[in-house]
Design a protein around this motif. Structure first.
Motif, mmCIF file in Angstrom:
data_model
loop_
_atom_site.group_PDB
_atom_site.id
_atom_site.type_symbol
_atom_site.label_atom_id
_atom_site.label_comp_id
_atom_site.label_asym_id
_atom_site.label_seq_id
_atom_site.Cartn_x
_atom_site.Cartn_y
_atom_site.Cartn_z
ATOM 1 N N VAL A 201 59.786 53.989 21.894
ATOM 2 C CA VAL A 201 60.422 54.005 23.213
ATOM 3 C C VAL A 201 61.887 54.395 23.072
ATOM 4 C CG1 VAL A 201 61.004 52.655 25.263
ATOM 5 C CG2 VAL A 201 58.848 52.229 24.058
ATOM 6 N N ASP A 202 62.287 55.406 23.824
ATOM 7 C CA ASP A 202 63.694 55.838 23.889
ATOM 8 C C ASP A 202 64.225 55.402 25.253
ATOM 9 O OD1 ASP A 202 66.106 57.054 23.422
ATOM 10 O OD2 ASP A 202 65.405 59.070 23.914
ATOM 11 N N PHE A 203 65.103 54.390 25.275
ATOM 12 C CA PHE A 203 65.533 53.759 26.527
ATOM 13 C C PHE A 203 66.934 54.218 26.915
ATOM 14 C CE2 PHE A 203 67.300 49.909 28.755
ATOM 15 C CZ PHE A 203 66.590 50.110 29.928
ATOM 16 N N HIS A 204 67.126 54.518 28.205
ATOM 17 C CA HIS A 204 68.418 54.976 28.715
ATOM 18 C C HIS A 204 68.770 54.219 29.997
ATOM 19 C CE1 HIS A 204 68.433 58.628 26.129
ATOM 20 N NE2 HIS A 204 67.110 58.527 26.268
ATOM 21 N N VAL A 205 70.060 53.891 30.147
ATOM 22 C CA VAL A 205 70.571 53.322 31.396
ATOM 23 C C VAL A 205 71.250 54.462 32.152
ATOM 24 C CG1 VAL A 205 72.062 51.611 32.467
ATOM 25 C CG2 VAL A 205 70.915 51.083 30.309
ATOM 26 N N ALA A 206 70.609 54.931 33.211
ATOM 27 C CA ALA A 206 71.127 56.081 33.966
ATOM 28 C C ALA A 206 70.391 56.169 35.289
ATOM 29 C CB ALA A 206 70.940 57.377 33.176
ATOM 30 N N GLU A 207 70.971 56.917 36.224
ATOM 31 C CA GLU A 207 70.256 57.237 37.463
ATOM 32 C C GLU A 207 69.202 58.283 37.114
ATOM 33 O OE1 GLU A 207 68.968 58.825 41.105
ATOM 34 O OE2 GLU A 207 70.142 60.040 39.718
ATOM 35 N N GLY A 208 67.955 58.025 37.528
ATOM 36 C CA GLY A 208 66.835 58.828 37.064
ATOM 37 C C GLY A 208 66.956 60.306 37.325
ATOM 38 N N ARG A 209 67.355 60.656 38.525
ATOM 39 C CA ARG A 209 67.441 62.075 38.889
ATOM 40 C C ARG A 209 68.514 62.784 38.054
ATOM 41 N NH1 ARG A 209 67.641 65.138 43.584
ATOM 42 N NH2 ARG A 209 67.891 67.304 42.924
ATOM 43 N N ASN A 210 69.664 62.144 37.898
ATOM 44 C CA ASN A 210 70.727 62.726 37.094
ATOM 45 C C ASN A 210 70.281 62.885 35.651
ATOM 46 O OD1 ASN A 210 73.255 61.974 35.163
ATOM 47 N ND2 ASN A 210 73.912 63.284 36.854
ATOM 48 N N PHE A 211 69.535 61.905 35.133
ATOM 49 C CA PHE A 211 69.049 61.986 33.754
ATOM 50 C C PHE A 211 68.162 63.204 33.573
ATOM 51 C CE2 PHE A 211 65.852 61.196 30.521
ATOM 52 C CZ PHE A 211 66.622 60.814 29.440
ATOM 53 N N LEU B 76 54.910 49.047 28.966
ATOM 54 C CA LEU B 76 53.835 48.308 28.308
ATOM 55 C C LEU B 76 52.500 49.035 28.487
ATOM 56 C CD1 LEU B 76 52.895 45.827 26.750
ATOM 57 C CD2 LEU B 76 52.685 44.608 28.928
ATOM 58 N N GLY B 77 52.261 49.560 29.688
ATOM 59 C CA GLY B 77 51.026 50.305 29.915
ATOM 60 C C GLY B 77 50.927 51.532 29.033
ATOM 61 N N SER B 78 52.042 52.231 28.833
ATOM 62 C CA SER B 78 52.031 53.409 27.969
ATOM 63 C C SER B 78 51.747 53.023 26.522
ATOM 64 C CB SER B 78 53.383 54.133 28.064
ATOM 65 O OG SER B 78 53.632 54.568 29.378
ATOM 66 N N LEU B 79 52.323 51.911 26.077
ATOM 67 C CA LEU B 79 52.034 51.426 24.729
ATOM 68 C C LEU B 79 50.584 51.001 24.602
ATOM 69 C CD1 LEU B 79 55.285 49.325 24.096
ATOM 70 C CD2 LEU B 79 54.678 51.519 23.031
ATOM 71 N N TYR B 80 50.055 50.396 25.664
ATOM 72 C CA TYR B 80 48.637 50.007 25.675
ATOM 73 C C TYR B 80 47.741 51.236 25.486
ATOM 74 C CZ TYR B 80 44.128 48.409 27.462
ATOM 75 O OH TYR B 80 42.780 48.131 27.610
ATOM 76 N N TYR B 81 48.141 52.353 26.110
ATOM 77 C CA TYR B 81 47.375 53.588 25.991
ATOM 78 C C TYR B 81 47.737 54.381 24.733
ATOM 79 C CZ TYR B 81 44.975 53.481 30.499
ATOM 80 O OH TYR B 81 44.132 53.159 31.539
ATOM 81 N N LYS B 82 48.464 53.715 23.817
ATOM 82 C CA LYS B 82 48.775 54.269 22.498
ATOM 83 C C LYS B 82 49.650 55.531 22.561
ATOM 84 C CE LYS B 82 44.728 52.396 20.113
ATOM 85 N NZ LYS B 82 44.346 51.477 21.200
ATOM 86 N N LYS B 83 50.522 55.589 23.539
ATOM 87 C CA LYS B 83 51.463 56.704 23.596
ATOM 88 C C LYS B 83 52.559 56.478 22.550
ATOM 89 C CE LYS B 83 49.410 58.668 27.106
ATOM 90 N NZ LYS B 83 48.278 57.750 27.286
ATOM 91 N N THR B 84 52.971 57.543 21.899
ATOM 92 C CA THR B 84 53.941 57.425 20.803
ATOM 93 C C THR B 84 55.297 58.047 21.121
ATOM 94 O OG1 THR B 84 53.110 59.480 19.824
ATOM 95 C CG2 THR B 84 52.112 57.409 19.063
ATOM 96 N N ASN B 85 55.417 58.704 22.280
ATOM 97 C CA ASN B 85 56.679 59.353 22.645
ATOM 98 C C ASN B 85 56.993 58.997 24.102
ATOM 99 O OD1 ASN B 85 58.888 60.989 23.060
ATOM 100 N ND2 ASN B 85 57.911 62.868 22.350
ATOM 101 N N ILE B 86 57.686 57.856 24.280
ATOM 102 C CA ILE B 86 57.950 57.314 25.624
ATOM 103 C C ILE B 86 59.456 57.283 25.858
ATOM 104 C CG2 ILE B 86 57.630 55.337 27.168
ATOM 105 C CD1 ILE B 86 55.370 54.450 25.150
ATOM 106 N N THR B 87 59.888 57.908 26.938
ATOM 107 C CA THR B 87 61.294 57.841 27.352
ATOM 108 C C THR B 87 61.359 57.047 28.644
ATOM 109 O OG1 THR B 87 61.752 60.002 26.369
ATOM 110 C CG2 THR B 87 63.344 59.163 27.956
ATOM 111 N N ALA B 88 62.183 56.003 28.667
ATOM 112 C CA ALA B 88 62.288 55.129 29.841
ATOM 113 C C ALA B 88 63.722 55.147 30.358
ATOM 114 C CB ALA B 88 61.876 53.701 29.492
ATOM 115 N N VAL B 89 63.866 55.211 31.691
ATOM 116 C CA VAL B 89 65.184 55.282 32.330
ATOM 117 C C VAL B 89 65.278 54.180 33.376
ATOM 118 C CG1 VAL B 89 66.772 56.691 33.669
ATOM 119 C CG2 VAL B 89 65.291 57.768 31.969
ATOM 120 N N GLU B 90 66.375 53.424 33.354
ATOM 121 C CA GLU B 90 66.618 52.355 34.331
ATOM 122 C C GLU B 90 68.059 52.458 34.812
ATOM 123 O OE1 GLU B 90 66.948 49.368 36.846
ATOM 124 O OE2 GLU B 90 65.028 50.047 36.033
ATOM 125 N N ILE B 91 68.248 52.412 36.128
ATOM 126 C CA ILE B 91 69.575 52.617 36.704
ATOM 127 C C ILE B 91 70.470 51.389 36.609
ATOM 128 C CG2 ILE B 91 68.848 51.952 39.040
ATOM 129 C CD1 ILE B 91 70.755 54.065 40.097
#
Length: 802
Positions: free
Chosen positions: A363-373, A323-338
């Motif tokens: 937002v490009d969302f992935h379910v993965a362990e962050g380091r492995n991603f 949400l903070g990245s969208l607030y700052y008007k970022k257009t290329n966000i990749t998010a990872v959650e384990i």
């Protein structure tokens, strides 16, 4: 005497009870991680192995009864079924709320919990050790195969069940399987026992089915994050979901008051909680950014001022950083959650609540362990953010500080910086308290020194929120921070209420709290009367050396082999070290006493080799735990998902061990001689080789598709697993040739020293690292090899006398 015609039924019982044992053990580790502190998770495996050790003695003392009535094993299995359910209910209902760690009542309650959970495993152990006593002379390899194969199946079943049922309710699967084992073990003339067993199984499996929809055994108290008490009452929540990683709950909506433009505004949120702690905020968002200007005051958002490019967020949790990245008007966000449960919460269940931000086209969302991603990803980013993220990789032991966290290691910094563009930023946010931000700073400085990067003090910046709680450590790749840019950004940071802990060119307020002064001393040691960074690290009261993948315990900040923690430590760590070392000392002392108390009972064994038989089984139990735990950890980065890693590696290792054991079924004296000459030395060679080279080989195979990596993992384990599976069944067979009544004693010694090994595996890994832990295992197996040689010499001497 036991009759061979019952062997098939007993083998089925061993298989089923081994399945239920592993399911119960893993579910207990999950329960303890929620109801007690994480470091009590290792109690689960300790309880199992202690009970198995004690069961050998019971089988020995009641051997005449067991031989006359094999039906008694069916009764033991049925008792295990019912006592497992009662033990979980007892644990959930008897809470520790309001009882401090230092209080006598805490240890009395903990002891009562331990003893209650020992009961079901004790009766399962009686069944399995009695099976070895009755049939082990000629069938040790087969029985050990069924024992290990059942454990392998159980590890996969436990991980699968945790996606569908709450951990406490999984005990119904344990009880149901144990009841089925009782049905198979009861002789046909025991019609009543067979009927009770099958009726019990149906009832338990029915309860398990209903638990997929609603909790039956509800947890009322969870671990406390306070200093006084171990537990607190569970929060009220609107959603609960389980996975092998954690229990995730979404608390009822609450609100905070914030001031924006001089106006007070109510902001609504829900808190996502992992295992009763590690809260993550999920904001009620209706696509209107006007009320979210307060995010500019979050130190995790500060770095957003530095770039307008692409961002990778590791540990996106409830979506605060997204949400903070969208607030700052970022257009290329990749998010990872384990955690898949958390992912389901933010993308499906509460997607409308959070404004569907995870499904936003930006937002490009992935379910993965962050380091492995990061290691598998081929994209480069202008900024990588790791914001108070914890991977909770230690699903086996489930420990906050004892679990490895591959997000915060020197090797992780290397991986992140490979994916950061030139002139881009790596931002890691941790707490200023408990030396977390200080250790992150040292990791970044160590990375720059290791790679020959000049002027590190001009490539790093540290800032915190107004309270001095969280601190963001920012490192720039390639370029120094520009003085004019820093002047502009610092003014904006100051307007947003940030504290400038350290900024190049003197914009930082180094001395506003002690933690800030320590960070400045680390970055510029000569300014604070230290010779260099190494001098500061050496003199500092806590261990802030850069963790590595071999020793990835970021939260373990005690100096090596230190028993007493620092007084102002986090409660999870302050109480962990004494608990761990006390458990290690007590188990080792009790195990040594056990050996000396039982040495004279092995009257059938010649005095000169009596100790060899005892030490042999002890070394096998102790040494295996020092292999198992490091191996699981080495494959986590390779496979990416901690739960899958544990299931694949544990089941694969146990299955190969079972096949190795089965291969010994037809061994005779000539085969034993060949194993002594070739097999044992080869086993030692593989243990050493795996400890030194396995990690590096796996890291070079990361490019392969996921299914290929699973297949390779299983194949890599084959030679080691097969060889590890042979010595115990060979030892049981050789002992059975003397007197099968001695077999439960060998089983007991192996089990009890496995308890010691499980605890010392953690002790060694914390202080020495995984690689050296496995080398210690090799030394332990070498001791077993010497004992095996003496046992074989005894057989040769007897042959000469004849």
């Amino acid at each position: 005497m036991a009759e061979q015609k019952f062997l098939k039924d007993i083998e089925t019982g061993v298989l089923l009870l081994s399945i239920s044992t592993f399911i119960f053990e893993i579910s207990l580790a999950r329960i303890f991680s929620l109801t007690l502190w994480y470091y009590f998770g290792f109690l689960a495996i300790s309880i199992v192995l202690f009970a198995f050790g004690a069961s050998g003695l019971i089988s020995f003392y009641f051997r005449k009864v067991i031989e006359k009535r094999i039906d008694s094993l069916a009764v033991a299995s049925l008792i295990a079924a019912y006592s497992s359910v009662l033990a979980v209910v007892f644990h959930i209902k008897v809470n520790f709320v309001g009882i401090p760690f230092a209080h006598f009542g805490f240890y009395a309650l903990l002891l009562s919990q331990f003893l209650v959970f020992v009961i079901p495993f004790l009766f399962i152990g009686v069944y399995i050790s009695s099976a070895f006593m009755l049939f082990g002379k000629d069938n040790a390899g087969k029985l050990y195969f069924y024992n290990l194969a059942g454990s392998a199946i159980g590890s996969i079943a436990a991980m699968t069940l945790l996606y569908f049922a709450p951990a406490p309710d999984i005990v119904f699967a344990v009880a149901g399987i144990s009841s089925v084992a009782s049905f198979f073990s009861a002789q046909k003339r025991s019609k009543l026992l067979r009927r009770v067993s099958i009726a019990s199984a149906l009832v338990f499996f029915l309860f398990l089915f209903f638990s997929f929809k609603t909790n039956i055994i509800h947890i009322e108290s969870v671990k406390s994050y306070g200093y006084e008490s171990l537990q607190t009452k569970d929060y009220e929540y609107d959603y609960e979901g389980w996975s092998p990683i954690s229990r995730v709950t979404v608390l009822k909506e609450s609100n905070i008051t914030t001031t924006i433009g001089g106006n007070k505004i109510q902001i609504y949120r829900r808190i996502i909680v992992n295992d009763g702690g590690a809260p993550a905020r999920m904001w009620r968002f209706q696509r209107n950014y006007t009320n979210f200007g307060f995010l500019k005051r979050d130190p995790r958002m500060a770095a957003q001022e530095l770039t307008n490019g692409s961002i990778l967020i590791i540990g996106s949790a409830g979506g605060n950083e997204v949400l903070g990245s969208l607030y700052y008007k970022k257009t290329n966000i990749t998010a990872v959650e384990i955690n898949s449960v958390t992912a389901k919460i933010v993308t499906e269940i509460f997607a409308d609540y959070n404004g569907n931000i995870f499904n936003d086209k930006r937002v490009d969302f992935h379910v993965a362990e962050g380091r492995n991603f990061v290691m598998m990803d081929h994209n480069n980013y202008d900024m990588i953010m790791v914001s108070v993220a914890d991977s909770w990789n230690g699903v086996a032991g489930g420990a906050y500080m004892f679990s490895e966290n591959y997000l915060y290691t020197l090797d992780a910094i290397e991986s992140y910086m490979e994916r950061v563009k030139e002139g881009g930023y790596l931002v890691i946010t941790r707490f200023l308290d408990f030396d977390e931000a200080l250790r992150v700073t040292n990791m970044m400085l160590e990375y720059m020194e290791k790679n020959g990067i000049q002027e590190p003090d001009k490539k790093i910046m540290v800032l915190s929120d107004k309270s001095g709680s969280r601190a963001s450590v920012i490192m720039r790749k390639g370029e120094n921070f520009d003085e004019k840019t820093l002047e502009r950004v610092s003014q904006k940071f100051n307007r947003n209420g940030f504290k400038m802990v350290y900024v190049p060119f003197g914009h930082g307020n180094f001395d506003y709290i002690l933690a800030a002064r320590n960070i400045a001393s680390l970055i510029q040691p000569s300014e604070y009367a230290y010779k260099d960074r190494e001098d500061f690290i050496k003199q500092y009261k806590m261990n802030i050396e850069a963790p590595t993948d071999d020793k990835p315990f970021f939260f373990f900040t005690q100096k090596s082999w230190t028993y007493m923690p620092y007084i102002n430590e986090h409660p999870s760590r302050k109480n962990a070290i004494p608990t761990l070392y006390l458990a290690a000392i007590l188990t080792l002392s009790m195990s040594v006493m056990f050996i000396f108390l039982n040495r004279n009972k092995m009257v059938i064994i010649p005095a000169e080799t009596k100790l060899a038989y005892i030490v042999y089984n002890a070394a096998l139990g102790f040494g295996f735990m020092l292999i198992e735990i490091p191996l699981i950890q080495q494959f986590i980065l390779f496979l990416g998902y901690p739960a899958i890693s544990m299931a694949v590696i544990l089941s694969g290792l146990l299955l190969w061990m079972g096949l190795g054991s089965y291969a010994t079924q037809k061994f005779n004296e000539s085969h034993y001689e060949k194993f002594r000459v070739y097999g044992f030395p080869l086993l030692l060679f593989f243990i050493v080789s795996y400890s030194l080279f396995c990690y590096y080989i796996l890291m070079r195979l990361l490019f392969l598709p996921f299914l290929w990596r699973i297949s390779i993992s299983i194949l890599i384990l084959m030679p080691l697993g097969i060889l590890i599976g042979m010595p115990f069944s060979i030892g049981i067979s050789k002992l059975g040739q003397k007197n099968k009544e001695m077999i439960p004693g060998a089983w007991a010694i192996n089990g009890i020293f496995s308890v010691v090994g499980s605890i010392f595996a953690v002790v060694f890994a914390l202080n020495l690292g995984f690689r050296k832990t496995m080398l210690i295992s090799a030394a332990t197996y070498f001791i077993a090899y010497i004992c095996f040689y003496k046992m074989h010499q005894e057989k040769n001497r007897q042959r000469v006398k004849i």
